[in-house]
Motif scaffolding. Structure first.
Motif: not given
Length: 291
Positions: A153-163
């Motif tokens: 359903e999406y063109d890009v999935i961005l995963v914001d990781c923990q430090p």
């Protein structure tokens, strides 16, 4: 040597902060159809380097270019959720999806104020996920199985990781097609990049052969300081074309936008930082990291 007043081959050529000829990346063409998504993790074990700001602003810029974007808050601090104006207390979060409390990712996806940009939020509950997942079968692949259900359903999935380079980050890398490394233009931030790339190589060897480094993004750059310029020069020397041409400058507008709960591209669209993130979106499309 050229005589006085004579043009040299380099005159009239603009060089960017990375020392390379400045490229004007074209505005990407609209898409005729959406999906499947390319999954990109924004990763750095050092905190405060601009991962969340980049996830928000780059996601908003890609959405403005007609891409369908899903941002995944994968940090127990929930900064991505807060930065997009989402309060994740009484709604399903990524934690519920990882542990199977919620089976359908659509139940956790919320719309943001930015058209085309959706979010799977997180809160402090996520900090307990590593303890709960440690005994699970194929524990490194749980996020991948969650995102697989909505990828079309999406063109890009961005995963914001923990430090951190713990199990959650390994999950993100295992689920991803690419990794974007935001790197603060400061000496101690530079030291940890080699360890992070070593972790990416291990994930590639053992869990996800398809993962690639999409780029290193210099952030918090201040051209007025010799230190910033030297660090950026060393990064380019060490990593070459892996360093993106786009450089994100340091500005007080970022925390102001975070307080407002909107991306810098909406908060101050004509600011240089907003222009830089739109250029970043165009560069990633030009590099093939995003459709």
């Amino acid at each position: 040597m050229a005589r006085a007043g004579q043009n040299t081959p380099l005159e009239g050529i603009d060089f960017g902060p990375t020392g390379r000829i400045q490229t004007e990346f074209p505005e990407p063409a609209p898409l005729s159809e959406h999906g499947p998504a390319r999954i990109i993790s924004l990763c750095n074990q050092k905190g405060g380097v601009g991962k969340t700001t980049t996830t928000i602003s780059m996601g908003a810029a890609l959405a403005a270019y007609g891409r369908r974007v899903l941002a995944v808050d994968f940090d127990p601090q929930g900064a991505l959720s807060a930065g997009l104006g989402v309060v994740a207390h009484d709604t399903p979060t990524i934690y519920d999806l990882l542990l199977g409390h919620t089976k359908d990712p659509h139940e956790a996806i919320v719309s943001t104020k930015v058209p085309g940009l959706d979010l799977i939020p997180a809160n402090i509950d996520l900090s307990a996920a590593e303890v709960h997942l440690v005994g699970e079968v194929a524990r490194e692949q749980i996020l991948a199985s969650v995102l697989r259900k909505v990828s079309a359903e999406y063109d890009v999935i961005l995963v914001d990781c923990q430090p951190s380079l713990g199990l959650l980050t390994v999950n993100a890398l295992t689920a991803s097609h690419g990794v974007l490394i935001p790197l603060e233009c400061e000496f101690f931030a530079l030291r940890g990049v080699a360890l992070l790339i070593e972790t990416i190589d291990k994930v590639r060897d053992r869990l996800n052969p398809a993962i690639k480094l999409d780029g290193i993004l210099a952030t918090m750059y201040d051209s007025r300081t010799l230190h910033s310029r030297e660090v950026l020069e060393r990064v380019v020397e060490a990593f070459g074309d892996s360093v993106l041409e786009t450089v994100i400058g340091r500005t007080v507008k970022f925390p102001d936008a975070s307080v407002a709960g909107v991306p810098i591209t909406d908060f101050a669209p004509e600011h240089q930082a907003a222009k830089a993130y739109r250029q970043l979106a165009r560069e990633l499309v030009a590099r093939g990291a995003v459709a």
